[in-house]
Design an enzyme around this catalytic site. Sequence first.
Site, PDB file in Angstrom:
ATOM      1  N   LYS A  87      19.732  45.002  39.646  1.00 52.88           N
ATOM      2  CA  LYS A  87      20.856  44.124  39.207  1.00 52.88           C
ATOM      3  C   LYS A  87      20.989  44.070  37.731  1.00 52.88           C
ATOM      4  O   LYS A  87      22.119  43.912  36.834  1.00 52.88           O
ATOM      5  CB  LYS A  87      20.856  42.757  39.749  1.00 52.88           C
ATOM      6  CG  LYS A  87      21.014  42.728  41.256  1.00 52.88           C
ATOM      7  CD  LYS A  87      22.343  42.709  41.746  1.00 52.88           C
ATOM      8  CE  LYS A  87      22.654  42.885  43.181  1.00 52.88           C
ATOM      9  NZ  LYS A  87      23.588  43.039  43.722  1.00 52.88           N
ATOM     10  N   GLU A 109      28.183  35.132  40.514  1.00 54.48           N
ATOM     11  CA  GLU A 109      27.935  34.506  41.574  1.00 54.48           C
ATOM     12  C   GLU A 109      26.621  35.403  42.118  1.00 54.48           C
ATOM     13  O   GLU A 109      26.388  36.441  41.544  1.00 54.48           O
ATOM     14  CB  GLU A 109      29.151  35.018  42.814  1.00 54.48           C
ATOM     15  CG  GLU A 109      29.001  36.441  43.096  1.00 54.48           C
ATOM     16  CD  GLU A 109      29.067  37.735  41.922  1.00 54.48           C
ATOM     17  OE1 GLU A 109      29.569  37.222  41.090  1.00 54.48           O
ATOM     18  OE2 GLU A 109      28.501  38.693  42.478  1.00 54.48           O
ATOM     19  N   SER A 377      15.402  48.937  45.654  1.00 52.92           N
ATOM     20  CA  SER A 377      16.333  48.305  44.789  1.00 52.92           C
ATOM     21  C   SER A 377      15.804  47.102  44.124  1.00 52.92           C
ATOM     22  O   SER A 377      16.266  46.753  43.122  1.00 52.92           O
ATOM     23  CB  SER A 377      17.762  48.020  45.518  1.00 52.92           C
ATOM     24  OG  SER A 377      17.220  47.105  46.690  1.00 52.92           O
TER      25      SER A 377
HETATM   26  C1  LIG Z   1      17.003  43.587  45.587  1.00 53.88           C
HETATM   27  C2  LIG Z   1      18.456  43.845  45.916  1.00 53.88           C
HETATM   28  N1  LIG Z   1      18.735  44.964  46.568  1.00 53.88           N
HETATM   29  C3  LIG Z   1      20.023  44.885  47.176  1.00 53.88           C
HETATM   30  C4  LIG Z   1      20.849  44.025  46.936  1.00 53.88           C
HETATM   31  C5  LIG Z   1      22.503  44.218  47.456  1.00 53.88           C
HETATM   32  O1  LIG Z   1      23.438  44.305  46.750  1.00 53.88           O
HETATM   33  P1  LIG Z   1      23.906  45.815  46.292  1.00 53.88           P
HETATM   34  O2  LIG Z   1      24.378  46.452  47.790  1.00 53.88           O
HETATM   35  O3  LIG Z   1      25.168  45.467  45.433  1.00 53.88           O
HETATM   36  O4  LIG Z   1      22.807  46.833  45.546  1.00 53.88           O
HETATM   37  C6  LIG Z   1      20.629  42.882  46.378  1.00 53.88           C
HETATM   38  C7  LIG Z   1      21.743  41.861  46.096  1.00 53.88           C
HETATM   39  O5  LIG Z   1      21.299  40.792  45.810  1.00 53.88           O
HETATM   40  C8  LIG Z   1      19.411  42.612  45.979  1.00 53.88           C
HETATM   41  O6  LIG Z   1      18.913  41.780  45.332  1.00 53.88           O
END
Ligand SMILES: Cc1ncc(COP(=O)(O)O)c(C=O)c1O
Length: 393
Positions: A87, A109, A377
């Site tokens: 993020k 948000e 992620s």
């Molecule tokens: C670690 C992590 N992975 C994935 C996501 C999902 O969001 P996005 O699909 O936009 O990557 C989030 C959302 O808060 C997150 O904190």
Amino acid sequence: MQMLKKGYFGDFGGRFVPELLMPPLIELEEAMGRIMPSPIFQQELGRIMADFVGRPTPLYHCQGLSEMLGRNIWLKREDLAHTGAHKVNNTMGQALLAKHMGKPRLIAETGAGQHGVATATAAAMLGLECVVYMGSIDVKRQSHNVRRMKLLGAEVRPVESGTKTLKDAINAALRDWIAEQRTTHYCLGSVTGAHPFPLLVRDLQAVIGREAKRQFMEKMGGKLPYMIVACVGGGSNAIGAFHEFVPHGEVRLVGVEAAGTGELGCYHSATLTKGEHGVLHGALTKLLQDKHGQVEPSHSVAAGLDYPGVGPEHAGLQAAGRAEYYCVNDTQALNAFQVLCRTEGIIPALESSHALAWVLDNAESIPRGEHVIINLSGRGDKDLDIIEEVLGI
Ligand SMILES: Cc1ncc(COP(=O)(O)O)c(C=O)c1O
């Protein structure tokens, strides 16, 4: 995916907003075109990404998992970026843009809290004021991140309306933006919402795939991977990982959504696999809705996937047949979470565990010896309360 019509990815995207939101969206689009390509902005962002965010993040070959599955598993370690998730790539870019636009206040948000922490971090680092809207259910299940946001100087405003999760937090942030648009930039957390947000966030997250491609090719003598896998909530980490590979048709792009508890008729967040066309938060996309067009509640053990919509570019990639989307349930994700902890010494976010779970449970469909990059992620520290509750650890 190429945009043939401004703001659209195939049939999806656009700008379906009340009149009062048009001026700040047009102002943002203009600023993106004028400020972001300038050498001053690019140099400043590059320096922040290297020295503050810690990029490039490593591309890691998992010895244990690869031996276990008979396929080469690589992790793109976004969990090692500052604040512990992808993020921050987006928030640092948007916060810098806001500063160049002369906006002293950021609003955001957040669901899992990672975007809130990343926005609060960017605001603190660049000297901006920060208010974060968060559904009151998410405030409870991600209390660790609420404490971090407060330490970073942000005000966290719990949202009590609707399902008290991400969808309602977005509505509250949009209302704030309408009222305070002169001083405020809305730092949206995913590739969702009205044009230009899906494009802006995609371009800021595309660094993930750019680095992964370069790193993989360097390690593998110019070869491309067989497959890239990422979890999909709003879809920003997945688009970030996919974007560089979209023109390489031989690389399979796999997005993994949350099937919730997996029971028949349960709430889930599998928008692309089970949703229908509709408008949510300003974009024509796929979403979970009942037969009267009312948005249905979503569910996932991973707060960051708990959203009934998805970024329009994913709907476009799916319709074009360029990316594939599947879903895995809470139990599969929790199992994958434990496997990564024990075989690789890495505690993943529950969101990322969905991507991992799909690979673990579908390894047979991948040719032996092939190379799969999973976008990790984020890290799982934020999820320890949930893990303790559901796994009794
Ligand atoms: C670690 C992590 N992975 C994935 C996501 C999902 O969001 P996005 O699909 O936009 O990557 C989030 C959302 O808060 C997150 O904190």
